[in-house]
Design a protein around this motif. Structure first.
Motif, mmCIF file in Angstrom:
data_model
loop_
_atom_site.group_PDB
_atom_site.id
_atom_site.type_symbol
_atom_site.label_atom_id
_atom_site.label_comp_id
_atom_site.label_asym_id
_atom_site.label_seq_id
_atom_site.Cartn_x
_atom_site.Cartn_y
_atom_site.Cartn_z
ATOM 1 N N GLY A 1 0.794 -1.216 0.000
ATOM 2 C CA GLY A 1 0.000 0.000 0.000
ATOM 3 C C GLY A 1 0.823 1.260 0.000
ATOM 4 N N PHE A 2 2.149 1.153 0.233
ATOM 5 C CA PHE A 2 2.999 2.339 0.287
ATOM 6 C C PHE A 2 3.613 2.694 -1.067
ATOM 7 N N VAL A 3 3.909 1.691 -1.879
ATOM 8 C CA VAL A 3 4.583 1.910 -3.169
ATOM 9 C C VAL A 3 3.758 1.209 -4.232
ATOM 10 N N GLU A 4 2.837 1.937 -4.853
ATOM 11 C CA GLU A 4 1.877 1.314 -5.758
ATOM 12 C C GLU A 4 2.025 1.834 -7.193
ATOM 13 N N ASP A 5 1.960 0.901 -8.166
ATOM 14 C CA ASP A 5 2.114 1.254 -9.585
ATOM 15 C C ASP A 5 0.873 0.954 -10.403
ATOM 16 N N GLY A 6 -0.241 0.685 -9.738
ATOM 17 C CA GLY A 6 -1.485 0.407 -10.443
ATOM 18 C C GLY A 6 -1.721 -1.055 -10.728
ATOM 19 N N SER A 7 -0.745 -1.898 -10.489
ATOM 20 C CA SER A 7 -0.898 -3.324 -10.793
ATOM 21 C C SER A 7 -1.799 -4.030 -9.778
ATOM 22 N N THR A 8 -1.816 -3.557 -8.550
ATOM 23 C CA THR A 8 -2.688 -4.123 -7.520
ATOM 24 C C THR A 8 -4.076 -3.514 -7.579
#
Length: 400
Positions: A61-68
């Motif tokens: 939840g801290f480093v998100e690139d849209g894949s999750t």
């Protein structure tokens, strides 16, 4: 206003694990000397051209690139703007994060308080030159200079966010709003069998906090600095509470269900659990009791062996910007560190109101989680305090 954002399942599930070892400070905003000997490492003096990548160990939840979650992406824009590719490793526990950072393969970590002191003392992370992180200036005062990331006048972390362990209750089962933790500790509690307690050795601090207010003769001045006699008193109280507890929890999703349904009528929880319960129609509220509460916080820390320090500094400033810090805080379920993250939209304002983001009076009554150590962090030098290993053994004794 009630905050109704639905936290991503992956983040909430990880939150249950992540917060078993978060944060550590006194309620007051202070950088009390810990006396801990730390390596004399230099801080960066400038930020140069990016190296092309940055390797980060972080909570989900801290480093998100849209894949999750396609709606959670602040990595792509960073990569485009800086040319630094972000390589993320999700950490499950503070222990794992410490181990990973000691390999020298990672540039940054989103460290919880117990991890941060170990990393600082071990020479695994370097001091931060906060002048190279312009957004640091907008960090709320209550998160600056705390004992878990500031030693000997040097800052070792850029704050990300914080949260309190509140008293939550089901309003259909609890007629009058409580203002004290007493109903969760007293042997003759009206809610016997329906009290919810957090399942972790660090929860011993909650007992110590209550004893600070109700048994001052014990001399407890910091719930994470307990000598043998004080620990024994906390354990005795916890054993008494065991008789009224209906559920010990470390699964946030289960806690949402229990407090919403009324299976649990009151107990220790997180504001994000309350918010999710309300979003699902649960009649749930929360309060910070008059005795205060425990809590947690996290910071970005840079490896002393970072191979990509320029990209690392660029990430710390990017992630600390009002826009990105707001997204991280809302995605994870915590108060953002940047005060400006509470402005710009109704969504930001509602989130910050829900988590008391800029309310320093509120957080002055919150003791952030810390791993107890033999050296008493309350300043005593005439006794030896109990450590986390002893707390773990004691917790097993409490649970039976």
């Amino acid at each position: 206003m009630k905050f109704t954002k639905v936290l991503p399942l992956a983040a909430l599930t990880t939150l249950s694990l992540a917060l078993t070892g978060c944060g550590e400070s006194t309620p007051a905003s202070s950088s009390a000397s810990s006396g801990i000997q730390v390596p004399d490492l230099p801080a960066a003096t400038e930020v140069g051209e990016g190296e092309g990548q940055v390797n980060i160990v972080a909570w989900a939840g801290f480093v998100e690139d849209g894949s999750t979650n396609p709606d959670a992406d602040w990595v792509s824009a960073f990569e485009k703007e800086t040319g630094c590719q972000v390589n993320r490793k999700v950490g499950a526990t503070s222990d794992e994060m410490v181990q990973l950072m000691r390999t020298g393969e990672y540039d940054l970590v989103s460290a919880s308080g117990d991890a941060s002191l170990r990393l600082i003392a071990g020479g695994d992370v370097a001091p931060i030159n906060t002048e190279l992180v312009p957004n640091f200036g907008n960090v709320v005062e209550g998160l600056k200079g705390q004992v878990y990331d500031t030693l000997n006048g040097k800052s070792y972390g850029v704050p990300i966010g914080r949260g309190a362990n509140v008293l939550m209750y089901n309003t259909e089962e609890v007629a009058e709003a409580p203002d004290s933790w007493a109903p969760t500790w007293e042997e003759d509690s009206a809610y016997k069998g329906a009290v919810m307690a957090y399942d972790s050795p660090i929860y011993i601090a909650d007992a110590a906090l209550y004893l600070m207010a109700t048994q001052p003769e014990l001399g407890i001045t910091n719930p994470y600095a307990l000598d043998q006699e004080q620990l024994a008193a906390a354990v005795e109280l916890l054993k008494q509470q065991n008789g009224i507890v209906g559920e010990y929890w470390n699964d946030a999703l289960k806690a949402v269900s229990s407090i919403s349904s009324g299976t649990a009528q009151m107990g220790t929880g997180w504001q994000v659990i309350v918010n999710l319960a309300q979003a699902d129609g649960g009649k749930v509220e929360s309060v910070l009791p008059k005795e205060g509460a425990t809590g947690w916080s996290d910071t970005w820390m840079i490896s002393a062996k970072s191979k990509n320090p320029n990209c690392a500094y660029q990430w710390m400033d990017w992630a600390s910007s009002p826009e990105v810090n707001a997204k991280i805080a809302q995605n994870f379920g915590m108060a953002p560190a940047n005060s400006l993250a509470c402005e710009g939209s109704t969504k930001n304002e509602e989130h910050c109101e829900s988590f008391h983001a800029t309310d320093e009076e509120y957080y002055k009554n919150v003791w952030m989680w810390t791993t107890p150590v033999e050296q008493c962090i309350d300043g005593r030098t005439d006794v030896t305090c109990t450590n986390y290993q002893e707390w773990t053994k004691a917790w097993t004794e409490v649970k039976g």
